[in-house]
Design an enzyme around this catalytic site. Structure first.
Site, mmCIF file in Angstrom:
data_model
loop_
_atom_site.group_PDB
_atom_site.id
_atom_site.type_symbol
_atom_site.label_atom_id
_atom_site.label_comp_id
_atom_site.label_asym_id
_atom_site.label_seq_id
_atom_site.Cartn_x
_atom_site.Cartn_y
_atom_site.Cartn_z
ATOM 1 N N ASP A 4 0.835 -1.201 0.000
ATOM 2 C CA ASP A 4 0.000 0.000 0.000
ATOM 3 C C ASP A 4 0.869 1.250 0.000
ATOM 4 O O ASP A 4 0.582 2.216 -0.707
ATOM 5 C CB ASP A 4 -0.917 -0.017 1.217
ATOM 6 C CG ASP A 4 -1.897 1.127 1.217
ATOM 7 O OD1 ASP A 4 -2.477 1.403 0.153
ATOM 8 O OD2 ASP A 4 -2.080 1.739 2.277
ATOM 9 N N ASP A 7 2.579 1.458 -3.620
ATOM 10 C CA ASP A 7 1.726 1.863 -4.741
ATOM 11 C C ASP A 7 1.259 3.307 -4.603
ATOM 12 O O ASP A 7 1.115 4.020 -5.596
ATOM 13 C CB ASP A 7 0.557 0.899 -4.945
ATOM 14 C CG ASP A 7 -0.558 1.076 -3.937
ATOM 15 O OD1 ASP A 7 -0.315 1.611 -2.843
ATOM 16 O OD2 ASP A 7 -1.693 0.649 -4.254
ATOM 17 N N GLY A 8 1.051 3.795 -3.380
ATOM 18 C CA GLY A 8 0.704 5.202 -3.186
ATOM 19 C C GLY A 8 1.843 6.125 -3.573
ATOM 20 O O GLY A 8 1.647 7.157 -4.231
ATOM 21 N N ARG A 12 1.813 8.819 -6.816
ATOM 22 C CA ARG A 12 2.117 10.247 -6.677
ATOM 23 C C ARG A 12 3.341 10.637 -7.489
ATOM 24 O O ARG A 12 3.380 11.692 -8.114
ATOM 25 C CB ARG A 12 2.309 10.599 -5.204
ATOM 26 C CG ARG A 12 1.010 10.626 -4.429
ATOM 27 C CD ARG A 12 1.190 11.123 -3.017
ATOM 28 N NE ARG A 12 2.066 10.265 -2.213
ATOM 29 C CZ ARG A 12 1.680 9.160 -1.597
ATOM 30 N NH1 ARG A 12 0.418 8.757 -1.692
ATOM 31 N NH2 ARG A 12 2.520 8.450 -0.878
ATOM 32 N N ASP A 25 -8.263 2.858 -2.613
ATOM 33 C CA ASP A 25 -7.181 2.565 -1.675
ATOM 34 C C ASP A 25 -7.725 2.412 -0.257
ATOM 35 O O ASP A 25 -7.336 1.499 0.466
ATOM 36 C CB ASP A 25 -6.134 3.677 -1.734
ATOM 37 C CG ASP A 25 -4.931 3.358 -0.886
ATOM 38 O OD1 ASP A 25 -4.295 2.307 -1.126
ATOM 39 O OD2 ASP A 25 -4.636 4.139 0.042
ATOM 40 N N ASP A 29 -7.703 -0.977 1.995
ATOM 41 C CA ASP A 29 -7.106 -0.937 3.337
ATOM 42 C C ASP A 29 -8.058 -1.529 4.365
ATOM 43 O O ASP A 29 -7.650 -2.283 5.248
ATOM 44 C CB ASP A 29 -6.751 0.492 3.736
ATOM 45 C CG ASP A 29 -5.568 1.050 2.995
ATOM 46 O OD1 ASP A 29 -4.865 0.259 2.323
ATOM 47 O OD2 ASP A 29 -5.339 2.267 3.084
#
Length: 82
Positions: A4, A7-8, A12, A25, A29
């Protein structure tokens, strides 16, 4: 959970973010957290069935409500963010 973060960061960095991605997302989660709590609860009850009757301590009696409380807190806190 590490995936997580990666990939975030990648979204960005590559400027590929969207509102849909942000909501997706959060949903994934919540699913991951609830899955972890479900596994913990199942393992707890499996261990409890192996113990003799009356062998549980006060903490062992508080764990199932604590798992449910954590799940509700997790869902409600992110529901308020949306």
């Amino acid at each position: 959970f590490v995936g997580d973060l990666v990939d975030g960061w990648a979204a960005r960095k590559l400027n590929q973010t969207s509102q849909f991605g942000g909501v997706l997302d959060m949903v994934t989660d919540r699913c991951a957290t609830l899955g972890l709590l479900q596994v913990l609860t199942a393992e707890y009850f499996a261990k409890q069935r192996q113990q003799p009757e009356g062998a549980g301590s006060m903490i062992s009696k508080l764990l199932p409500p604590a798992f449910v409380s954590l799940a509700l807190l997790d869902i409600s806190s992110h529901w308020c963010q949306m």
